[in-house]
Design a protein around this motif. Structure first.
Motif, PDB file in Angstrom:
ATOM      1  N   ILE A   1       0.828  -1.204   0.000  1.00 23.25           N
ATOM      2  CA  ILE A   1       0.000   0.000   0.000  1.00 23.25           C
ATOM      3  C   ILE A   1       0.863   1.254   0.000  1.00 23.25           C
ATOM      4  O   ILE A   1       1.756   1.418   0.840  1.00 23.25           O
ATOM      5  CB  ILE A   1      -0.930   0.006   1.226  1.00 23.25           C
ATOM      6  CG1 ILE A   1      -1.863  -1.213   1.193  1.00 23.25           C
ATOM      7  CG2 ILE A   1      -1.748   1.301   1.283  1.00 23.25           C
ATOM      8  CD1 ILE A   1      -2.679  -1.384   2.464  1.00 23.25           C
ATOM      9  N   ALA A   2       0.564   2.137  -0.953  1.00 28.37           N
ATOM     10  CA  ALA A   2       1.228   3.448  -0.984  1.00 28.37           C
ATOM     11  C   ALA A   2       0.481   4.456  -0.128  1.00 28.37           C
ATOM     12  O   ALA A   2       1.101   5.277   0.559  1.00 28.37           O
ATOM     13  CB  ALA A   2       1.338   3.957  -2.414  1.00 28.37           C
TER      14      ALA A   2
ATOM     15  N   ARG B   1     -10.222   4.914  -0.430  1.00 29.28           N
ATOM     16  CA  ARG B   1      -9.420   4.810  -1.649  1.00 29.28           C
ATOM     17  C   ARG B   1      -8.047   4.294  -1.245  1.00 29.28           C
ATOM     18  O   ARG B   1      -7.321   4.943  -0.488  1.00 29.28           O
ATOM     19  CB  ARG B   1      -9.295   6.140  -2.365  1.00 29.28           C
ATOM     20  CG  ARG B   1      -8.232   6.146  -3.472  1.00 29.28           C
ATOM     21  CD  ARG B   1      -8.422   7.257  -4.464  1.00 29.28           C
ATOM     22  NE  ARG B   1      -9.561   6.977  -5.348  1.00 29.28           N
ATOM     23  CZ  ARG B   1      -9.728   7.545  -6.543  1.00 29.28           C
ATOM     24  NH1 ARG B   1      -8.854   8.426  -6.999  1.00 29.28           N
ATOM     25  NH2 ARG B   1     -10.773   7.242  -7.274  1.00 29.28           N
ATOM     26  N   VAL B   2      -7.704   3.120  -1.758  1.00 28.39           N
ATOM     27  CA  VAL B   2      -6.424   2.488  -1.456  1.00 28.39           C
ATOM     28  C   VAL B   2      -5.580   2.477  -2.725  1.00 28.39           C
ATOM     29  O   VAL B   2      -5.985   1.899  -3.743  1.00 28.39           O
ATOM     30  CB  VAL B   2      -6.629   1.049  -0.940  1.00 28.39           C
ATOM     31  CG1 VAL B   2      -5.278   0.380  -0.696  1.00 28.39           C
ATOM     32  CG2 VAL B   2      -7.457   1.053   0.344  1.00 28.39           C
TER      33      VAL B   2
ATOM     34  N   GLY C   1       0.664   0.940  -8.639  1.00 27.50           N
ATOM     35  CA  GLY C   1      -0.180   1.843  -9.412  1.00 27.50           C
ATOM     36  C   GLY C   1      -1.658   1.518  -9.394  1.00 27.50           C
ATOM     37  O   GLY C   1      -2.473   2.339  -9.826  1.00 27.50           O
ATOM     38  N   ARG C   2      -2.033   0.355  -8.920  1.00 24.44           N
ATOM     39  CA  ARG C   2      -3.457   0.025  -8.866  1.00 24.44           C
ATOM     40  C   ARG C   2      -4.158   0.857  -7.783  1.00 24.44           C
ATOM     41  O   ARG C   2      -3.568   1.175  -6.752  1.00 24.44           O
ATOM     42  CB  ARG C   2      -3.655  -1.462  -8.574  1.00 24.44           C
ATOM     43  CG  ARG C   2      -3.311  -2.377  -9.747  1.00 24.44           C
ATOM     44  CD  ARG C   2      -3.585  -3.830  -9.384  1.00 24.44           C
ATOM     45  NE  ARG C   2      -2.660  -4.310  -8.353  1.00 24.44           N
ATOM     46  CZ  ARG C   2      -2.840  -5.436  -7.660  1.00 24.44           C
ATOM     47  NH1 ARG C   2      -3.940  -6.169  -7.852  1.00 24.44           N
ATOM     48  NH2 ARG C   2      -1.941  -5.816  -6.766  1.00 24.44           N
ATOM     49  N   VAL C   3      -5.432   1.188  -8.043  1.00 24.36           N
ATOM     50  CA  VAL C   3      -6.238   1.986  -7.123  1.00 24.36           C
ATOM     51  C   VAL C   3      -7.567   1.270  -6.898  1.00 24.36           C
ATOM     52  O   VAL C   3      -8.237   0.878  -7.870  1.00 24.36           O
ATOM     53  CB  VAL C   3      -6.487   3.407  -7.671  1.00 24.36           C
ATOM     54  CG1 VAL C   3      -7.371   4.193  -6.711  1.00 24.36           C
ATOM     55  CG2 VAL C   3      -5.178   4.135  -7.904  1.00 24.36           C
ATOM     56  N   PHE C   4      -7.960   1.128  -5.639  1.00 19.38           N
ATOM     57  CA  PHE C   4      -9.219   0.475  -5.297  1.00 19.38           C
ATOM     58  C   PHE C   4     -10.080   1.442  -4.494  1.00 19.38           C
ATOM     59  O   PHE C   4      -9.619   2.026  -3.504  1.00 19.38           O
ATOM     60  CB  PHE C   4      -8.974  -0.795  -4.479  1.00 19.38           C
ATOM     61  CG  PHE C   4      -8.079  -1.794  -5.144  1.00 19.38           C
ATOM     62  CD1 PHE C   4      -8.420  -2.344  -6.367  1.00 19.38           C
ATOM     63  CD2 PHE C   4      -6.887  -2.176  -4.548  1.00 19.38           C
ATOM     64  CE1 PHE C   4      -7.590  -3.268  -6.989  1.00 19.38           C
ATOM     65  CE2 PHE C   4      -6.054  -3.089  -5.147  1.00 19.38           C
ATOM     66  CZ  PHE C   4      -6.406  -3.638  -6.376  1.00 19.38           C
ATOM     67  N   ASP C   5     -11.333   1.592  -4.903  1.00 19.07           N
ATOM     68  CA  ASP C   5     -12.310   2.400  -4.181  1.00 19.07           C
ATOM     69  C   ASP C   5     -13.353   1.481  -3.570  1.00 19.07           C
ATOM     70  O   ASP C   5     -13.791   0.509  -4.198  1.00 19.07           O
ATOM     71  CB  ASP C   5     -12.990   3.407  -5.107  1.00 19.07           C
ATOM     72  CG  ASP C   5     -12.042   4.501  -5.568  1.00 19.07           C
ATOM     73  OD1 ASP C   5     -11.442   5.151  -4.699  1.00 19.07           O
ATOM     74  OD2 ASP C   5     -11.889   4.679  -6.789  1.00 19.07           O
ATOM     75  N   HIS C   6     -13.759   1.803  -2.355  1.00 21.08           N
ATOM     76  CA  HIS C   6     -14.760   0.985  -1.672  1.00 21.08           C
ATOM     77  C   HIS C   6     -15.644   1.868  -0.811  1.00 21.08           C
ATOM     78  O   HIS C   6     -15.161   2.761  -0.108  1.00 21.08           O
ATOM     79  CB  HIS C   6     -14.082  -0.061  -0.791  1.00 21.08           C
ATOM     80  CG  HIS C   6     -15.049  -0.886   0.016  1.00 21.08           C
ATOM     81  ND1 HIS C   6     -15.885  -1.815  -0.559  1.00 21.08           N
ATOM     82  CD2 HIS C   6     -15.314  -0.901   1.360  1.00 21.08           C
ATOM     83  CE1 HIS C   6     -16.619  -2.382   0.396  1.00 21.08           C
ATOM     84  NE2 HIS C   6     -16.293  -1.840   1.560  1.00 21.08           N
ATOM     85  N   TYR C   7     -16.947   1.595  -0.867  1.00 19.67           N
ATOM     86  CA  TYR C   7     -17.936   2.305  -0.044  1.00 19.67           C
ATOM     87  C   TYR C   7     -18.434   1.331   1.010  1.00 19.67           C
ATOM     88  O   TYR C   7     -19.179   0.398   0.708  1.00 19.67           O
ATOM     89  CB  TYR C   7     -19.067   2.791  -0.941  1.00 19.67           C
ATOM     90  CG  TYR C   7     -20.196   3.534  -0.254  1.00 19.67           C
ATOM     91  CD1 TYR C   7     -20.034   4.188   0.962  1.00 19.67           C
ATOM     92  CD2 TYR C   7     -21.454   3.595  -0.863  1.00 19.67           C
ATOM     93  CE1 TYR C   7     -21.074   4.871   1.559  1.00 19.67           C
ATOM     94  CE2 TYR C   7     -22.513   4.280  -0.274  1.00 19.67           C
ATOM     95  CZ  TYR C   7     -22.318   4.907   0.939  1.00 19.67           C
ATOM     96  OH  TYR C   7     -23.358   5.584   1.529  1.00 19.67           O
TER      97      TYR C   7
END
Length: 455
Positions: free
Chosen positions: A296-297, A382-383, A388-394
């Motif tokens: 994780i960045a 937002r992780v 470079g991958r980005v994951f959004d979660h609600y």
């Protein structure tokens, strides 16, 4: 408003003295008591209750109420103060989500101490807990959200719940319970600085609420009276501690149709509940994408007001600080796999990996999520990974809330983990059976009564 909220709530509590107790409501009450013991026992071996017990030894008095901190018998006020403080120490106590309130620590601490002292049956004790939850949780709904800006609602409203339970167990009917509520309104205090700032006063908020509530209930049972307009008058409690004289339509909604003890949140993490949506969301994303902490960045969290105002905390010098730091708890989850007791040991607090990760977590308030508070506790995550991958979660709920509850098996698993700080397997099994299956009131527990050195 056409009904006087104080007298209406007193009548509702009095109704629990004799109304049919359905298996569903009784089961929820037993779950609440088991969870109270789970939260209590770690606070009997670490925290401010260990400092208070010898300091207050001369005030123990006579009586049959048990202080689980040192195993001694004494007056209900003494036991409720120590037990209330201990049960609010490890941050594992229950939540009434719609009021942002922890009813168990003050209410059950008071109810059990008084019930032990008067020789009540377990059914009478459970009825007093249900009635105390009914009143306290509904007052919390009427005061929120503005009350929480300056006041710690468990410290304040907990006094009402404890007073109601005490009055019920002392034989009070609706009129006596109403006076107990009115008297309690003059005792209910506890501000946000001692919740958010330095020091270890916060657990004492629940202990004081239990103690002051017992005093109010005993006073009412002895004939002391209070104003029937104490909650909603222009100079009453709601006006003094919130932006209005109380949203009593909201507080009394569904009275007689549902009771708050059936809508409790039982904590799945050992930290502030405002952090839970973030932790649950991270678990979802990890399960879906398989990343680790070192992948994780950055993590950006958007939540409701207290997510930012209370839990955006980079300065962590103690377990108490850590339990209110979203950055720390997120790092601990990703490092240790969970945020339970092991996350707040000296070793975890000194872990260089946890400390190095904390600055990667940032927090902001989301207006849409904030508008749903306190009846919904949500977060948007937002992780960003180092590749470079980005994951959004609600994350729309919290594990443990009424719409995603802990199962009985999960609640018992939590109890076993936390109670193991004090009790061996046989003692845990005996206490579980006593609480969940019925019998006499829980009494003195089989553990060493000598006080360990505070840590």
């Amino acid at each position: 408003m056409t009904r006087n909220p104080l007298t209406t709530l007193a009548e509702a509590a009095a109704d629990w003295i004799s109304r049919p107790l359905t298996p569903e409501v009784e089961h929820h009450a037993r779950r609440a008591v088991l969870d109270w013991f789970a939260a209590l026992l770690p606070g009997c071996v670490d925290g401010p209750a260990l400092l208070l017990a010898p300091a207050l030894a001369s005030e123990r008095g006579s009586g049959r109420a048990v202080s689980y901190v040192d195993g001694g018998l004494g007056a209900p006020r003494h036991a409720s103060m120590l037990n209330g403080t201990a049960s609010h120490t490890a941050e594992f106590d229950d939540i009434f989500r719609d009021g942002g309130y922890h009813p168990g620590s003050p209410t059950i601490s008071a109810a059990l101490a008084v019930a032990q002292d008067v020789g009540a049956t377990q059914e009478q004790f459970l009825r007093a807990v249900i009635g105390g939850f009914e009143v306290g949780c509904r007052i919390a709904m009427a005061l929120q959200p503005s009350h929480y800006r300056n006041w710690h609602i468990t410290a304040t409203v907990g006094t009402f719940g404890a007073a109601v339970s005490t009055a019920m167990l002392r034989g009070g009917k609706a009129e006596t319970i109403a006076h107990a509520i009115a008297i309690a309104s003059s005792f209910a205090g506890g501000h946000q600085e001692n919740l958010q700032g330095e020091g270890v006063t916060k657990p004492m908020h629940a202990g004081h609420a239990a103690d002051a509530g017992v005093l109010a209930g005993l006073a009412a049972a002895a004939g002391v009276t209070g104003s029937p307009n104490s909650l909603h008058a222009p100079h009453g409690y709601a006006a003094a501690t919130s932006d209005t004289t109380g949203d009593w339509e909201k507080g009394l909604e569904g009275l007689g149709e549902w009771t708050p003890i059936t809508k409790m949140t039982f904590k799945n993490h050992g930290c502030c509940g405002h952090i839970f949506p973030t932790l649950d969301g991270l678990r979802v994303l990890q399960a879906e994408h398989g990343f680790t902490r070192d992948d994780i960045a950055s993590i950006h969290v958007r939540g409701y007001g207290p997510t930012k105002s209370i839990c955006d905390r980079m300065q962590v010098n103690s377990p108490r600080d850590a339990r209110f730091s979203l950055q720390y708890c997120a790092a601990a989850l990703l490092t240790l796999g969970g945020v339970r007791l092991a996350a707040f040991t000296p070793e975890a607090l000194a872990d260089p990996g946890i400390r190095a990760f904390m600055p990667r977590v940032t927090i902001a308030e989301d207006p849409e999520i904030a508008a749903l508070y306190p009846s919904r506790r949500q977060a948007r995550l937002r992780v960003e990974l180092t590749d470079g991958r980005v994951f959004d979660h609600y994350q729309q709920t919290r594990k443990g809330d009424p719409d995603d509850p802990l199962t009985d098996a999960e609640l018992i698993e939590k109890f076993d983990e936390l109670a193991s700080t004090v009790l061996d397997a046989d003692a845990r099994a005996a206490l579980k059976a006593l609480v969940l299956d019925g019998g006499a009131l829980p009494g003195v527990l089989p553990f060493d009564r000598s006080l360990p050195a505070p840590r």
